[in-house]
Design a protein around this motif. Structure first.
Motif, PDB file in Angstrom:
ATOM      1  N   VAL A  87       0.821  -1.267   0.040  1.00 32.37           N
ATOM      2  CA  VAL A  87       0.016  -0.084  -0.045  1.00 32.37           C
ATOM      3  C   VAL A  87       0.818   1.168  -0.051  1.00 32.37           C
ATOM      4  N   PRO A  88       0.420   2.283  -0.697  1.00 33.31           N
ATOM      5  CA  PRO A  88       1.393   3.452  -0.880  1.00 33.31           C
ATOM      6  C   PRO A  88       1.604   4.155   0.367  1.00 33.31           C
ATOM      7  N   GLY A  89       2.850   4.472   0.724  1.00 33.07           N
ATOM      8  CA  GLY A  89       3.068   4.794   2.075  1.00 33.07           C
ATOM      9  C   GLY A  89       3.950   4.013   3.175  1.00 33.07           C
ATOM     10  N   LYS A  90       3.882   2.647   2.719  1.00 28.26           N
ATOM     11  CA  LYS A  90       4.451   1.746   3.139  1.00 28.26           C
ATOM     12  C   LYS A  90       5.696   1.296   2.560  1.00 28.26           C
ATOM     13  N   ALA A  91       6.597   0.469   3.458  1.00 31.65           N
ATOM     14  CA  ALA A  91       8.029   0.407   2.797  1.00 31.65           C
ATOM     15  C   ALA A  91       7.954  -0.822   1.795  1.00 31.65           C
ATOM     16  N   LEU A  92       8.497  -0.491   0.777  1.00 33.36           N
ATOM     17  CA  LEU A  92       8.203  -1.521  -0.377  1.00 33.36           C
ATOM     18  C   LEU A  92       8.987  -2.780  -0.117  1.00 33.36           C
ATOM     19  N   TYR A  93      10.047  -2.756   0.427  1.00 34.02           N
ATOM     20  CA  TYR A  93      11.221  -3.943   0.654  1.00 34.02           C
ATOM     21  C   TYR A  93      10.144  -4.886   1.638  1.00 34.02           C
ATOM     22  N   LEU A  94       9.422  -4.495   2.397  1.00 30.16           N
ATOM     23  CA  LEU A  94       8.530  -5.410   2.975  1.00 30.16           C
ATOM     24  C   LEU A  94       7.562  -6.531   2.497  1.00 30.16           C
ATOM     25  N   PHE A  95       7.455  -6.128   1.052  1.00 32.50           N
ATOM     26  CA  PHE A  95       6.434  -6.730   0.181  1.00 32.50           C
ATOM     27  C   PHE A  95       7.191  -7.161  -0.829  1.00 32.50           C
ATOM     28  N   TYR A  96       8.132  -6.740  -1.437  1.00 33.24           N
ATOM     29  CA  TYR A  96       8.724  -6.953  -2.714  1.00 33.24           C
ATOM     30  C   TYR A  96      10.262  -6.957  -2.660  1.00 33.24           C
ATOM     31  N   VAL A  97      11.013  -8.009  -3.245  1.00 31.68           N
ATOM     32  CA  VAL A  97      12.367  -7.889  -3.144  1.00 31.68           C
ATOM     33  C   VAL A  97      13.002  -8.386  -4.412  1.00 31.68           C
ATOM     34  N   ASP A  98      14.228  -7.473  -4.882  1.00 32.63           N
ATOM     35  CA  ASP A  98      14.885  -7.983  -6.055  1.00 32.63           C
ATOM     36  C   ASP A  98      14.898  -9.427  -6.638  1.00 32.63           C
ATOM     37  N   LYS A  99      14.765  -9.654  -7.838  1.00 40.73           N
ATOM     38  CA  LYS A  99      15.059 -11.278  -8.036  1.00 40.73           C
ATOM     39  C   LYS A  99      16.349 -11.153  -8.893  1.00 40.73           C
ATOM     40  N   PRO A 100      17.088 -12.345  -8.202  1.00 41.88           N
ATOM     41  CA  PRO A 100      18.486 -12.304  -8.624  1.00 41.88           C
ATOM     42  C   PRO A 100      18.493 -12.761 -10.154  1.00 41.88           C
ATOM     43  N   GLY A 101      19.323 -12.222 -11.081  1.00 41.87           N
ATOM     44  CA  GLY A 101      19.621 -12.597 -12.295  1.00 41.87           C
ATOM     45  C   GLY A 101      18.532 -11.971 -13.295  1.00 41.87           C
ATOM     46  N   GLU A 102      17.787 -10.889 -12.838  1.00 40.93           N
ATOM     47  CA  GLU A 102      16.902 -10.091 -13.722  1.00 40.93           C
ATOM     48  C   GLU A 102      17.460  -9.053 -14.357  1.00 40.93           C
ATOM     49  N   LYS A 103      18.881  -8.961 -14.360  1.00 46.32           N
ATOM     50  CA  LYS A 103      19.551  -7.732 -14.967  1.00 46.32           C
ATOM     51  C   LYS A 103      19.176  -7.787 -16.539  1.00 46.32           C
ATOM     52  N   GLN A 104      19.246  -6.581 -17.024  1.00 42.07           N
ATOM     53  CA  GLN A 104      18.973  -6.639 -18.640  1.00 42.07           C
ATOM     54  C   GLN A 104      17.518  -6.909 -19.067  1.00 42.07           C
ATOM     55  N   THR A 105      16.653  -6.854 -17.982  1.00 36.59           N
ATOM     56  CA  THR A 105      15.124  -7.100 -18.522  1.00 36.59           C
ATOM     57  C   THR A 105      14.373  -5.784 -17.834  1.00 36.59           C
ATOM     58  N   GLY A 106      13.348  -5.623 -18.781  1.00 39.46           N
ATOM     59  CA  GLY A 106      12.736  -4.256 -18.103  1.00 39.46           C
ATOM     60  C   GLY A 106      11.442  -4.706 -17.594  1.00 39.46           C
ATOM     61  N   PRO A 107      10.663  -3.735 -16.846  1.00 31.89           N
ATOM     62  CA  PRO A 107      11.183  -2.521 -16.513  1.00 31.89           C
ATOM     63  C   PRO A 107      12.175  -2.757 -15.079  1.00 31.89           C
ATOM     64  N   LEU A 108      13.099  -2.095 -15.251  1.00 30.07           N
ATOM     65  CA  LEU A 108      13.964  -2.090 -14.135  1.00 30.07           C
ATOM     66  C   LEU A 108      14.390  -0.867 -13.553  1.00 30.07           C
ATOM     67  N   GLN A 109      13.591   0.239 -14.053  1.00 28.17           N
ATOM     68  CA  GLN A 109      14.091   1.751 -13.367  1.00 28.17           C
ATOM     69  C   GLN A 109      14.369   1.798 -12.143  1.00 28.17           C
ATOM     70  N   TYR A 110      13.398   1.239 -11.325  1.00 28.25           N
ATOM     71  CA  TYR A 110      13.679   1.481  -9.932  1.00 28.25           C
ATOM     72  C   TYR A 110      14.860   0.731  -9.470  1.00 28.25           C
ATOM     73  N   ASN A 111      14.992  -0.771  -9.769  1.00 27.80           N
ATOM     74  CA  ASN A 111      16.107  -1.579  -9.332  1.00 27.80           C
ATOM     75  C   ASN A 111      17.544  -0.762  -9.763  1.00 27.80           C
ATOM     76  N   GLU A 112      17.622  -0.001 -10.927  1.00 27.47           N
ATOM     77  CA  GLU A 112      18.882   0.534 -11.242  1.00 27.47           C
ATOM     78  C   GLU A 112      18.938   1.863 -10.676  1.00 27.47           C
ATOM     79  N   TRP A 113      17.633   2.567 -10.368  1.00 23.04           N
ATOM     80  CA  TRP A 113      18.007   4.021  -9.706  1.00 23.04           C
ATOM     81  C   TRP A 113      18.336   3.775  -8.399  1.00 23.04           C
ATOM     82  N   LYS A 114      17.953   2.711  -7.566  1.00 24.42           N
ATOM     83  CA  LYS A 114      18.499   2.281  -6.212  1.00 24.42           C
ATOM     84  C   LYS A 114      20.068   2.277  -6.041  1.00 24.42           C
ATOM     85  N   GLU A 115      20.732   1.969  -7.303  1.00 21.67           N
ATOM     86  CA  GLU A 115      22.360   1.883  -7.137  1.00 21.67           C
ATOM     87  C   GLU A 115      22.822   3.090  -7.814  1.00 21.67           C
ATOM     88  N   SER A 116      22.085   4.128  -8.031  1.00 21.09           N
ATOM     89  CA  SER A 116      22.596   5.303  -8.748  1.00 21.09           C
ATOM     90  C   SER A 116      23.041   6.278  -7.699  1.00 21.09           C
TER      91      SER A 116
END
Length: 258
Positions: free
Chosen positions: A92-121
């Motif tokens: 639900v908006p306002g909650k911490a996303l990482y409590l509900f959703y985590v990066d999936k290993p091996g998903e590099k080079q597939t979209g949409p990855l804007q948020y995954n990449e932004w976190k490293e920027s």
């Protein structure tokens, strides 16, 4: 659910076209009730992402613009189906996303990855997030500029390099910045790494990474994505960049291996 077990893919068909209000603002039933019965309390019953701390605000975008798996297990589970949802189940908006959703290993080079990449920027480290560059409710940057240009799906607040230079007002003319009289910030720092999806690490992707990965089919880079260098072997571009760093500029024809 139209799950393709062999390819691990859901061929889902959605009845709701586009992204609904509640995806970003949370459940709206109490908001409607407050507006019609209690008055003056409607603002307290809905999430306004603009008023959230910037990390939580970015997570509202990240629930869709990322790849990962839910922390919650699929229930009821059916044999042959994934054990986790491919979306942020329960978020639900306002909650911490990482409590509900985590990066999936091996998903590099597939979209949409804007948020995954932004976190490293560097943008993420500096607190620069999605809505600093993108307009949520506007159609396109051309609408903001009043230029009458073609609608852009990126929905940026300003067009192309105008957006970057609005913050990066000074540019040190050295290295590749010194030799390029063409091109743009986005072409080098947001190359298309997969289809029409721009990289959101905002980092220059060196042709050396392509050489290391074993070719352009395995790793795109900022230089070969430019039409001027699209046919240049990555190895030649690596030599050219090394020469630039050493301030020993080779003649242009040597770059293209002629």
């Amino acid at each position: 659910m139209n799950y393709d077990r062999e390819n691990d893919f859901f061929n889902s068909e959605w009845a709701d076209a586009g992204t609904g209000c509640e995806a970003c603002h949370g459940p709206g039933s109490n908001h409607v009730k407050a507006a019609s019965e209690y008055f003056d309390y409607e603002k307290e019953t809905i999430v306004n992402p603009a008023r959230l701390p910037w990390r939580l605000r970015a997570m509202v975008c990240g629930q869709c613009h990322s790849r990962g798996v839910s922390t919650a297990a699929v229930s009821p589970y059916r044999e042959g189906f994934p054990e986790r949802y491919g979306y942020a189940s329960g978020f639900v908006p306002g909650k911490a996303l990482y409590l509900f959703y985590v990066d999936k290993p091996g998903e590099k080079q597939t979209g949409p990855l804007q948020y995954n990449e932004w976190k490293e920027s560097g943008h993420a480290k500096a607190g620069i997030m999605c809505t600093d560059c993108h307009s949520v409710h506007r159609v396109s940057a051309s609408e903001v500029m009043g230029a009458g240009e073609t609608v852009q799906t990126s929905q940026t607040k300003l067009i192309a390099d105008n957006l970057c230079m609005d913050c990066h007002k000074t540019l040190k003319r050295r290295g590749v910045h010194r030799i390029h009289t063409f091109g743009s910030c986005i072409a080098c720092h947001m190359p298309r790494v997969k289809g029409d999806k721009h990289s959101h690490t905002f980092a220059f992707i060196s042709p050396a990474e392509t050489v290391k990965a074993g070719g352009l089919d395995k790793q795109q880079n900022s230089c070969n994505n430019c039409h001027h260098h699209k046919d240049t072997p990555p190895e030649n571009l690596v030599e050219f960049l090394n020469a630039v760093k050493m301030a020993d500029m080779p003649k242009p024809y040597t770059v293209h291996g002629k």
